[in-house]
Motif scaffolding. Structure first.
Motif, mmCIF file in Angstrom:
data_model
loop_
_atom_site.group_PDB
_atom_site.id
_atom_site.type_symbol
_atom_site.label_atom_id
_atom_site.label_comp_id
_atom_site.label_asym_id
_atom_site.label_seq_id
_atom_site.Cartn_x
_atom_site.Cartn_y
_atom_site.Cartn_z
ATOM 1 N N LEU A 43 0.723 -1.244 0.092
ATOM 2 C CA LEU A 43 -0.002 -0.068 -0.024
ATOM 3 C C LEU A 43 0.952 1.449 -0.071
ATOM 4 O O LEU A 43 0.581 2.313 -0.578
ATOM 5 C CB LEU A 43 -0.850 -0.167 1.194
ATOM 6 N N GLY A 44 2.034 1.352 0.735
ATOM 7 C CA GLY A 44 2.794 2.463 0.831
ATOM 8 C C GLY A 44 3.693 2.767 -0.443
ATOM 9 O O GLY A 44 4.174 3.912 -0.449
ATOM 10 N N THR A 45 3.676 1.813 -1.367
ATOM 11 C CA THR A 45 4.448 2.038 -2.565
ATOM 12 C C THR A 45 3.499 3.048 -3.630
ATOM 13 O O THR A 45 4.151 3.620 -4.659
ATOM 14 C CB THR A 45 4.534 1.048 -3.519
ATOM 15 N N SER A 46 2.261 3.548 -3.088
ATOM 16 C CA SER A 46 1.586 4.642 -3.829
ATOM 17 C C SER A 46 1.793 5.960 -3.158
ATOM 18 O O SER A 46 1.180 6.900 -3.731
ATOM 19 C CB SER A 46 0.161 4.196 -3.565
ATOM 20 N N THR A 47 2.693 6.103 -2.176
ATOM 21 C CA THR A 47 2.903 7.092 -1.477
ATOM 22 C C THR A 47 3.890 8.374 -2.014
ATOM 23 O O THR A 47 4.951 7.472 -2.815
ATOM 24 C CB THR A 47 3.247 7.103 0.053
ATOM 25 N N PRO A 48 3.873 9.626 -2.070
ATOM 26 C CA PRO A 48 4.771 10.578 -2.382
ATOM 27 C C PRO A 48 6.077 10.293 -1.888
ATOM 28 O O PRO A 48 7.083 10.350 -2.558
ATOM 29 C CB PRO A 48 4.214 11.896 -2.141
ATOM 30 N N VAL A 49 6.376 9.878 -0.551
ATOM 31 C CA VAL A 49 7.692 9.574 0.053
ATOM 32 C C VAL A 49 8.275 8.570 -0.517
ATOM 33 O O VAL A 49 9.239 8.641 -0.804
ATOM 34 C CB VAL A 49 7.251 9.674 1.485
ATOM 35 N N PHE A 50 7.429 7.405 -0.700
ATOM 36 C CA PHE A 50 8.266 6.407 -1.439
ATOM 37 C C PHE A 50 8.944 6.581 -2.730
ATOM 38 O O PHE A 50 9.863 6.546 -3.234
ATOM 39 C CB PHE A 50 7.049 5.047 -1.525
ATOM 40 N N ASN A 51 7.593 7.522 -3.516
ATOM 41 C CA ASN A 51 8.372 7.897 -4.948
ATOM 42 C C ASN A 51 9.560 8.489 -5.132
ATOM 43 O O ASN A 51 10.472 8.417 -5.694
ATOM 44 C CB ASN A 51 7.010 8.418 -5.766
ATOM 45 N N THR A 52 9.636 9.506 -3.925
ATOM 46 C CA THR A 52 10.806 10.495 -3.900
ATOM 47 C C THR A 52 12.267 9.708 -3.276
ATOM 48 O O THR A 52 13.078 9.838 -3.898
ATOM 49 C CB THR A 52 10.493 11.489 -2.630
ATOM 50 N N VAL A 53 12.007 8.755 -2.536
ATOM 51 C CA VAL A 53 13.167 8.061 -2.191
ATOM 52 C C VAL A 53 13.676 6.939 -3.092
ATOM 53 O O VAL A 53 14.761 6.815 -3.492
ATOM 54 C CB VAL A 53 13.037 7.348 -0.725
ATOM 55 N N LEU A 54 12.528 6.436 -3.821
ATOM 56 C CA LEU A 54 12.706 5.565 -5.181
ATOM 57 C C LEU A 54 13.563 6.416 -6.209
ATOM 58 O O LEU A 54 14.858 5.684 -6.644
ATOM 59 C CB LEU A 54 11.548 5.078 -5.553
ATOM 60 N N GLN A 55 13.166 7.230 -6.331
ATOM 61 C CA GLN A 55 13.783 8.250 -7.534
ATOM 62 C C GLN A 55 15.374 8.666 -7.089
ATOM 63 O O GLN A 55 16.233 8.256 -7.928
ATOM 64 C CB GLN A 55 12.929 9.584 -7.524
ATOM 65 N N CYS A 56 15.461 8.936 -5.802
ATOM 66 C CA CYS A 56 16.942 9.068 -5.375
ATOM 67 C C CYS A 56 17.693 7.984 -5.309
ATOM 68 O O CYS A 56 18.966 7.845 -5.925
ATOM 69 C CB CYS A 56 16.807 9.756 -3.968
ATOM 70 N N SER A 57 17.154 6.661 -4.959
ATOM 71 C CA SER A 57 17.891 5.689 -4.787
ATOM 72 C C SER A 57 18.258 4.937 -6.241
ATOM 73 O O SER A 57 19.247 4.233 -6.397
ATOM 74 C CB SER A 57 17.188 4.615 -3.737
ATOM 75 N N GLN A 58 17.421 5.331 -7.192
ATOM 76 C CA GLN A 58 17.805 4.788 -8.420
ATOM 77 C C GLN A 58 19.052 5.114 -9.206
ATOM 78 O O GLN A 58 19.465 4.583 -10.210
ATOM 79 C CB GLN A 58 16.680 4.854 -9.501
ATOM 80 N N ARG A 59 19.709 6.156 -8.526
ATOM 81 C CA ARG A 59 20.992 6.694 -8.957
ATOM 82 C C ARG A 59 21.986 5.598 -8.595
ATOM 83 O O ARG A 59 23.185 5.747 -9.077
ATOM 84 C CB ARG A 59 21.354 7.982 -8.316
ATOM 85 N N GLN A 60 21.725 4.536 -7.838
ATOM 86 C CA GLN A 60 22.884 3.651 -7.147
ATOM 87 C C GLN A 60 22.624 2.618 -8.245
ATOM 88 O O GLN A 60 21.696 1.862 -8.857
ATOM 89 C CB GLN A 60 22.584 3.192 -5.627
ATOM 90 N N GLN A 61 23.836 2.070 -8.463
ATOM 91 C CA GLN A 61 24.190 0.727 -9.230
ATOM 92 C C GLN A 61 25.063 -0.296 -8.677
ATOM 93 O O GLN A 61 25.984 0.039 -7.814
ATOM 94 C CB GLN A 61 24.580 1.158 -10.777
#
Length: 477
Positions: A43-61
């Motif tokens: 359920l929490g994957t629909s929240t703005p805070v999840f989308n924000t931290v996901l966008q930031c974390s996608q910079r990691q490889q």
């Protein structure tokens, strides 16, 4: 026999506890915790805070990657998958709560699943349950070394302190670290602990859970690579004792392959929430719903928005005393908001924290009529607190109600049927019905499942999204 120090006893327990030490009650309760945590995480994957931290974390490889819940085709380095999935779990404050006060599962399960996915030999369901319970156990034991920890927190958010230690213990167990390296993992994790309560009721609070999951996993990975820390980290006032002024630790009982082990989870059940808000709000909502029923019983056609005055008798707790919340996160931490919502609607739900519901004129007008009182006998403890409500109508009638224990509290736990119903409601916002049922079946049979990889595979689906090629996702990160 030379008596072990506290840290030494924890390291030995993490290393020596085995699946044979798990009891039927611990397995049953921890399965419920896992199912609930997965549901609120989805359920929490629909929240703005999840989308924000996901966008930031996608910079990691990284060479090794673990799946992001509810995002088909998207994977991250395991510690960042643990981070974003941990944020999802706590993004709505819908995850489980323990006593002494903390949210135990959200810091442990995302780390365990992220790590398990990268292991060359995948753990069995029973091994996964063992690692999870080792992480829960570490938190429960550490919390019992302080009387302050039994109260509603004032200075720091407990998952950021004990949760990172639980994540480290759980992932050390899953990695098969020996006692010395398990101690190192706890020591390293302790240097990632802590987050101030000032960030409660903001978008930053869910990061406390994600950071705990990530920090514990990173600590175990560093210990695996032979990084060292203070071997008395749990014994010292300048170690883990830095977080609690009344910290009095003592060693754990000796663990042997043939000995029985008494888990904290056997003696202390879990609170699982019926709606996404701070635990204290559940006393308020239940009392308000009872008062509402009394009003409508005498005045069936009463307009609840025309109540003259509302008095709430609750414990003193500044961060959940929010008279006029302006964001969903403040509303989740507002005695006043949850009281008025329950009076107006007869329930509090996920939708109650939407902008449309929060901006209702009837709700805003009613908030101005709420007065808080803090009786001396109403203790700031989830074990001892209560909520009393007194509703005065425009006709001068007074209606009162009191909640000592809400449904979902560890003294009155959700039934298995209601827990599964909650999971279905949460998970179905992201997953199709067959995948939802697949997770329920997998969790309920974890102790007999030799390959639990389907669990994180199920969590990767999203019925609203087409599958995206992982290489393309990585290229865009």
């Amino acid at each position: 026999m030379i008596r072990k120090g506290v840290t030494e006893s924890f390291g030995a327990a993490v290393s020596c506890l085995s699946t044979s030490h798990l009891t039927d009650e611990v397995i049953r309760r921890s399965k419920g915790m896992i199912l609930d945590t997965l549901g609120v995480g989805l359920l929490g994957t629909s929240t703005p805070v999840f989308n924000t931290v996901l966008q930031c974390s996608q910079r990691q490889q990284a060479l090794e990657n673990s799946k992001v819940w509810g995002r088909p085709g998207l994977s991250l380095p395991p510690q960042y998958a643990a981070f974003v999935n941990g944020v999802a779990v706590h993004s709505m404050d819908f995850d489980d709560t323990w006593h002494p006060a903390t949210h135990p599962s959200g810091a442990v399960l995302p780390a365990v699943l992220a790590l398990a996915e990268t292991l060359p030999v995948k753990p069995s369901g029973l091994e996964l349950l063992l690692a999870f319970n080792v992480g829960i156990e570490a938190q429960g034991r550490l919390l019992r070394f302080s009387k302050e920890a039994h109260n509603i927190p004032k200075r720091f958010h407990p998952p950021a302190v004990v949760g990172v230690m639980g994540s480290a213990a759980a992932t050390a167990k899953l990695l098969g670290l020996p006692a010395a390296q398990s101690i190192a993992a706890l020591a390293i994790a302790c240097s990632s602990a802590g987050a101030p309560m000032a960030n409660a009721a903001t978008q930053t609070k869910p990061l406390h859970m994600g950071n705990a999951a990530r920090g514990g996993l990173e600590a175990s990975q560093l210990a695996f690579l032979s990084l060292e820390g203070n071997t008395q980290i749990l014994d010292l006032e300048s170690g883990f004792g830095a977080f609690y002024p009344d910290y009095v630790p003592h060693p754990l009982a000796e663990v042997t392959p043939t000995s029985q082990y008494r888990w904290v989870l056997e003696d202390q059940n879990i609170a699982q929430k019926r709606f996404p808000a701070h635990l204290g709000m559940h006393w308020v909502a239940d009392a308000a719903i009872e008062a509402r029923a009394k009003v409508l019983d005498k005045f069936p056609n009463a307009d609840l928005s025309h109540i003259k005055k509302i008095t709430l008798r609750v414990p003193t707790s500044r961060y959940v005393d929010c008279p006029l919340p302006v964001s969903e996160h403040q509303a989740r931490h507002s005695f006043q908001f949850n009281c008025c919502t329950a009076l107006l609607d007869g329930e509090v739900t996920v939708e109650s924290f939407s902008k449309s519901q929060m901006n209702r004129s009837a709700l805003k007008e009613m908030l101005l009529k709420v007065q808080l009182e803090n009786p001396q006998d109403n203790h700031s403890s989830f074990e001892k607190m209560y909520c009393e409500i007194a509703v005065e109508t425009v006709q001068g009638e007074m209606f009162t109600a009191r909640c000592n224990t809400f449904y979902g509290h560890w003294r009155k736990p959700l039934s298995h049927e209601d827990l599964v119903r909650k999971f279905r409601a949460n998970a179905s916002t992201v997953l199709s019905a067959d995948v939802v049922e697949g997770i329920i079946y997998t969790v309920e049979h974890l102790d007999t499942n030799q390959d639990c990889s389907m669990l994180w595979s199920y969590m990767h689906f999203n019925k609203h999204m087409m599958y995206r090629d992982e290489r393309r996702s990585s290229a865009l990160a």
